[in-house]
Design a protein around this motif. Sequence first.
Motif, PDB file in Angstrom:
ATOM      1  N   ARG A 127      29.373 -23.324  17.423  1.00  0.00           N
ATOM      2  CA  ARG A 127      30.258 -24.298  16.782  1.00  0.00           C
ATOM      3  C   ARG A 127      29.473 -25.247  15.866  1.00  0.00           C
ATOM      4  N   ASN A 128      28.352 -25.747  16.359  1.00  0.00           N
ATOM      5  CA  ASN A 128      27.587 -26.727  15.595  1.00  0.00           C
ATOM      6  C   ASN A 128      26.795 -26.110  14.451  1.00  0.00           C
ATOM      7  N   VAL A 129      26.272 -24.896  14.644  1.00  0.00           N
ATOM      8  CA  VAL A 129      25.531 -24.236  13.559  1.00  0.00           C
ATOM      9  C   VAL A 129      26.473 -23.893  12.415  1.00  0.00           C
ATOM     10  N   ASN A 130      27.631 -23.340  12.726  1.00  0.00           N
ATOM     11  CA  ASN A 130      28.593 -23.002  11.676  1.00  0.00           C
ATOM     12  C   ASN A 130      29.029 -24.246  10.896  1.00  0.00           C
ATOM     13  N   ARG A 131      29.229 -25.330  11.619  1.00  0.00           N
ATOM     14  CA  ARG A 131      29.630 -26.567  10.950  1.00  0.00           C
ATOM     15  C   ARG A 131      28.493 -27.102  10.079  1.00  0.00           C
ATOM     16  N   PHE A 132      27.283 -27.078  10.603  1.00  0.00           N
ATOM     17  CA  PHE A 132      26.140 -27.625   9.871  1.00  0.00           C
ATOM     18  C   PHE A 132      25.823 -26.805   8.623  1.00  0.00           C
ATOM     19  N   LEU A 133      25.831 -25.478   8.757  1.00  0.00           N
ATOM     20  CA  LEU A 133      25.500 -24.610   7.622  1.00  0.00           C
ATOM     21  C   LEU A 133      26.706 -24.317   6.731  1.00  0.00           C
ATOM     22  N   THR A 170      19.805 -22.117  13.090  1.00  0.00           N
ATOM     23  CA  THR A 170      20.187 -22.146  14.510  1.00  0.00           C
ATOM     24  C   THR A 170      19.150 -22.904  15.333  1.00  0.00           C
ATOM     25  N   LEU A 171      17.888 -22.605  15.098  1.00  0.00           N
ATOM     26  CA  LEU A 171      16.830 -23.295  15.844  1.00  0.00           C
ATOM     27  C   LEU A 171      16.806 -24.780  15.488  1.00  0.00           C
ATOM     28  N   ALA A 202      28.579 -24.083  22.167  1.00  0.00           N
ATOM     29  CA  ALA A 202      28.197 -25.321  21.477  1.00  0.00           C
ATOM     30  C   ALA A 202      27.264 -25.024  20.310  1.00  0.00           C
ATOM     31  N   ILE A 203      26.353 -24.062  20.514  1.00  0.00           N
ATOM     32  CA  ILE A 203      25.422 -23.690  19.449  1.00  0.00           C
ATOM     33  C   ILE A 203      26.188 -23.103  18.268  1.00  0.00           C
TER      34      ILE A 203
END
Length: 738
Positions: A248-254, A225-226, A245-246
């Motif tokens: 959505r993007n963290v779930n996609r990235f991880l 997340t960080l 936004a955090i």
Amino acid sequence: MESYVKGNYRRSIFKSDKGYVIGLFKVRETNDELLKEYVNHTITFTGYFHELNEDDTYILYGEAINHPRYGFQFQTNRYERLRPTGKEAVVEFLSSDLFPGVGEKLAKNIVDVLGDNALDKILEDESALYLVPKLTESKIRKIINVLKKYEESHQVIAKLIDLGFTMREALSIYNEYKSNTIKIIDENIYQISYNLPDISFLKIDKVANLLDINGVDIRRIKAGTLYVLKKLVYQNGDSYLSKSAIIRNVNRFLNIDYDNYDEILKELADLGYLVIDGEDYYLEEIWNAEANIVERLYDLAVKPLYKYKKLDELLMELEKINNINYNDEQKKAIIKALENNILIITGGPGTGKTTIIKAITELYQHINKLDYDKFTERLALLAPTGRASKRMSESTFLPASTIHRFLKWNKDTGDFMVNENNKSKVDLVIVDEVSMIDINLFDSLLKGLKRNVKIILVGDYDQLPSVGPGCLLKDLICSGMIDVVHLNHLYRQDENSYITSLAYEIKDGQLSDNFLNSYDDYTFLKCSANHIKSNLIRLCEKVISKGYDYKRLQVLAPMYKGENGIDALNKELQDVFNPKTLEKREIKSGNVIFREHDKILQLVNMPEENVFNGDIGIIRYIKYGNTSKSKKDEIYVDFDGNLVKYTPKDFSKIKHGFIISIHKSQGSEFEMVIMPMAHSYKRMLYKKLVYTGVTRAKKKLILIGEPDAFASCVYNNNEYMRNSKFLDKIRYRFEKSS
């Protein structure tokens, strides 16, 4: 086969906080035929090391290089420390300064009893020392503790390297955690990403996967997340992000499906990494930077002005000396710059910003009665790029610098040596191209300046914003709280010229039909997108025949990908500007061929070599591995007299510069600019981008391609709107005290 030298460390010439060492090494043995002439001689070595001891024998693995500035060096990639072997060596080791209280006689007794492999026996079984007569309990404990500590660091570093960390990363990790390193690895390897931001989360995640840590492990999600928050902020230039936004993007990235982020975000805030402002989430460093900037600017703005006597008369004298007539806007800017503690001067191309900077410096020196040496001690002319600072120096005949160099950026630590605890003593600071400066860099600059400094900020906020977070210049101007002089009167405008007029048409979003006409300094060559490449090639061939070289001409484009993108066109233009010949050496790196006399663009800051992101040079010569001392291919790039060497590991730091992005050109000016325009650039066709490209041209601008594509971007204000409350913070601070 990897080269090595075996021998003894002699002394350090330089050592950084992160373990980078330049030192002297006595070579006893090597596997490299080219290095055998150095056996029994002392050489210079470089690399990352934990501890070096003159009594130890080391094997350094790496390559011999011939540095253009520092000469022959052995560049170490990894190393081994060898335990002493043989009776004499072990006795010498145990009686060294490492073991206080153990003299040569006692060391000899230990070896006589335990044998030549005494060190191995002690490490395997501590009780072995009790076999040595007359050895006291206290000395036994001291020997065991020192020997364990001596072995521990190298064992831990070896384990870290086995896990996949580089020597530099392994040293950073061990220096941070010491004896707790293995515990950190076992309990939460992701902790490294918090304490050591130079080691990428991606690298740690890869190691964690080898340790069978689950993809939905809460430790991974929190660190991820960080990482994602930092990535998004610095990628998009935002100051803060929303929770949605955090997530959505963290779930996609991880690659996970997780929704309980409230607890994670609160923990990161409690640990001091985030600041939660209602529904907005800031990195603490950006929150603090904005707060510091606001306070410092308020402090400067409310200080009493310094009124000089007869300033109008002195300005008239300066006009006579320079044979120039300053208009009312320029006079206002010059006087305010001398009297105010903080001033912003803004204007588009051709409004005389450079002329004003020169006038300010000349008057300041005169009214303060300073000789050249004293003046240059008290003055700092700064810009965010090397090319922009060079322009300042050429126009004022005074030394100028990049902000990073002025603040003495330490590459190893990422810190500035000029900071709040070690401030610069300059009295007057003039910063050009301020639109390129982000919140963090401006914060660092203010921290490095004393409280009673005078600051003049110069820039054009209609250009592209900074790469990093914030819209600093625009927000400062729009706040209405800092004194601003707007320059609107146009210079550099002959009767049959159009560049400056076009820039203002773009700025105002009111493109006239004149953009299809030809002028002395401007032409639009109309063609369809699929003919841009062939027409561009013919145009460049014609321009070359008229005597233009790589320094005077620059081709710019909005995008890297596609048929008319930078990557594809660079290959074509290489054959135009620097065709292959038998006399020119060349090297293939991936799908790129670097050739002697190629135009090169620097992609990253390398302050230790005095070369910075966006600098343009030429390949002066190439050395092949079979002729270079390093046995590696070497490229030598000349940046205006500064010769920088690149080996294969550095090739990713440069690319061809026959055509570069408009973003990379910011802060530079070129005698001639050629800029293709096509609908295929649609995603990047917006007003600020094309305005920035057009204003790079000093004497000649040629647009080539589709007129409709160009016209559409002039009317397109749909640039990414950054998340920022900096403007509101400035207004609130000033209004609160009014």
